[in-house]
Structure formats: C-alpha cells, structure tokens
Design an enzyme around this catalytic site. Structure first.
Site, PDB file in Angstrom:
ATOM      1  N   THR A 176       0.904  -1.149   0.000  1.00 21.42           N
ATOM      2  CA  THR A 176       0.000   0.000   0.000  1.00 21.42           C
ATOM      3  C   THR A 176       0.928   1.180   0.000  1.00 21.42           C
ATOM      4  O   THR A 176       2.112   1.021   0.310  1.00 21.42           O
ATOM      5  CB  THR A 176      -0.853  -0.069   1.307  1.00 21.42           C
ATOM      6  N   ASP A 207      -8.513  -0.946   5.638  1.00 21.43           N
ATOM      7  CA  ASP A 207      -8.330   0.084   6.664  1.00 21.43           C
ATOM      8  C   ASP A 207      -7.924   1.442   6.102  1.00 21.43           C
ATOM      9  O   ASP A 207      -8.121   2.460   6.758  1.00 21.43           O
ATOM     10  CB  ASP A 207      -7.233  -0.360   7.642  1.00 21.43           C
TER      11      ASP A 207
END
Ligand code: ASP
Length: 316
Positions: A176, A207
């Site tokens: 990410t 998240d």
C-alpha cells in the site's frame, strides 16, 4: 524557516531479496525518492502538509511498483478496486473513497471530497462520478491491471485452491502507499492509497480509507499511514490509538507507534507497518515484517530510503 518533514511508505511484507534483482530494488528506491521529492517540493514552497502528502502519494499511485492506482492488487474477480483517504490534522477534515473502479488517482478524489466538505466517504462508481465532476482523471478499468498483478492473482488463487494461503508470499498479498507530513505552519497531514490485497473478496474495504484506522492526523499529536492486514488495523483503530497514547499517556511518537505495531498487532502473526510523524517532525517507520518500502526527509533536507535494513541517503 520553520521545521518541515515528510515520511512515506510503499507497503510492507515478506520481501525476499530474490523477488527483484539489484536493478529492480534500485529502481524501487528511486521511485521512493521521486515520491519524497514531490512532497518535499510542496513543503519547501510553503505548501500545506495536505498538498505534500497528496503529491507524494500520486507519484506512487502512478508507479507500477506499488499496490495503489496503476498496478494495484486485483480482487477475486480480477478487478482493481481502490481505497484511499487523506486527513488534515489542523481541522480534522478528512476525505476517503472506497472500492473505486476508475479514478486514476484516488487520493486526489479523497482530497477533493474533503475540500467539498459535505461527505467524508464516497464508495464505488459514485466516487468516479464525483471525480469526473471535479475534473479529475477517470480511466478505463483495464488501465490499472498489470501483468505482475495478474500473475500474483493466479498464484494466490492457486494457493487458495490448494489450501496453502498461508504459504503465499506477503509481497503477493499486500503493499500500500502512504505519506505523512509536517508543514511550515506546524500542521500535520496523512494520506494512504491501496488496492487492498491480492484475491480480496469482491466488495471488501480495508483500513486505508477508514479514518482513525489506516489513516489519521491530528495536530499536536501525530499523523499516521498504515500498511498490512487491514482488518486488524480497523479493529485496533491504529492511527487513532497512536495519537491517543501520545495525548493521554504522554508517550513519544516512537514509543506509541512501536507499542501498537509490536505489542498490539504482531501477536496476531500478521504483517504490519506504518509511517508516523509528530509535531516536531520526527518520523518513525516501525514494521514487523522482513521489510517495508519507506523513506523520509529530515528537516535539514536529507532524503533517506530503504526496503530492508539498510538505509540509503539519496542526496548525502
Ligand atoms: N492495509 C491494506 C488493506 O488491508 C493492505 C496493505 O497495506 O497491504 O487494504
């Protein structure tokens, strides 16, 4: 000049050195350097922390090296559905997008949404429509799909069929991008962008776009961007937890961030890492995996990048 500082990550995981040759690792470090440069240029020109984290994340979204934007991880249907968020520590304003199919730079859409001020999160094609209305680039879904991610999906699906998911390399599953910054006005910001993980269930949201979990910023405390198994970042509300430890327990950024990554998350046996910055411009990058793509610029303008243990100074 006031203190300015910047930190970035490009994902953590079990990153076997054999996954890339030396030229490949050098290339990945150069990409991190380009992302740092983009954010640093903004801060040096007295730009805001929000603009700096957006600029750094855009560079990584446009790079095939990272799991965000172009080259994002593919879900079980072979689609790239993207999550991103941005938060302004000065005002606690935030913008997030989830499961977005076509926006070229989800972090830009998140920022535009934050600035519009009406909603904090838009999901799916509604986020693309919002992007188009705001003059942001919208692509054909095929733009995001690279051969590398197609192969990673095939490997993950073969593991799933054989019941050997746990043997799959973390590098295939995660990664990410994110950035945190302190600007000359003393404000903090954080941004995160991701494709989630390879073979994620259709409709799953991680998240990164959940404010307080994978992305959080609060002036006077810290700004945080996370990477790793998102479900656990959501359960532990990681970004907010680190800020709360600093505010209520008086812990410094290193103690608070280490505590959450090493004591709260590591016992689950999941990969987790993050980049965090405090109001003094101290950047920390704890991770419990073999490596994490990361970089930071210290207030004196020195660029540091690393993937494993060694730290390279780019302009020393
Ligand atoms: N945190 C991301 C998610 O769960 C994935 C990652 O950072 O690797 O969506």
């Amino acid at each position: 000049m006031q203190t300015i500082a910047l930190g970035i990550h490009g994902g953590c995981g079990v990153m076997a050195r054999s996954d890339l040759d030396e030229a490949g690792w050098a290339d990945a470090r150069a990409e991190l350097g380009r992302a740092l440069q983009a954010g640093w240029d903004v801060l040096r020109a007295d730009g805001s922390a929000v603009a700096a984290v957006e600029a750094a994340v855009v560079v990584m979204e446009d790079s095939p090296h990272f799991n965000a934007g172009f080259g994002a991880a593919l879900n079980a249907d072979g689609q790239a559905l993207l999550d991103a968020a941005i938060m302004d520590g000065a005002t606690l304003a935030a913008g997030a997008v989830s499961a977005v199919p076509c926006s070229r730079n989800p972090v830009r859409v998140a920022r535009a949404l934050m600035e519009a001020g009406e909603s904090v999160m838009l999901t799916g094609s509604a986020a693309d429509r919002f992007a188009e209305t705001n003059g942001l680039a919208v692509m054909d879904p095929g733009y995001f799909v690279t051969d590398r991610q197609r192969q990673a999906l095939a490997r993950m699906q073969a593991h799933r069929a054989a019941g050997t998911d746990r043997l799959a390399s973390e590098a295939e599953k995660h990664g990410t991008v994110g950035a945190v910054a302190l600007d000359a006005a003393g404000h903090l910001a954080a941004a995160t962008s991701t494709g989630g993980f390879t073979n994620k269930p259709v409709g799953r949201i991680g998240d990164s776009p959940i404010i307080g979990a994978g992305t959080y910023a609060r002036d006077g405390a810290c700004a945080v961007s996370g990477t790793g198994a998102g479900e656990f970042f959501i359960r532990h509300v990681v970004g907010h937890e680190i800020a709360s430890r600093m505010r209520y327990l008086g812990e410094d950024i290193a103690a608070a961030a280490n505590r959450v990554v090493m004591d709260d998350l590591a016992p689950y046996g999941i990969g987790a890492g993050l980049v965090a910055i405090d109001s003094l411009g101290r950047v920390v990058t704890p991770y419990n995996t073999q490596g994490m793509f990361r970089g930071w610029v210290t207030p004196d303008g020195t660029f540091h990048v690393g993937t494993h243990d060694e730290i390279y100074v780019l302009n020393g």
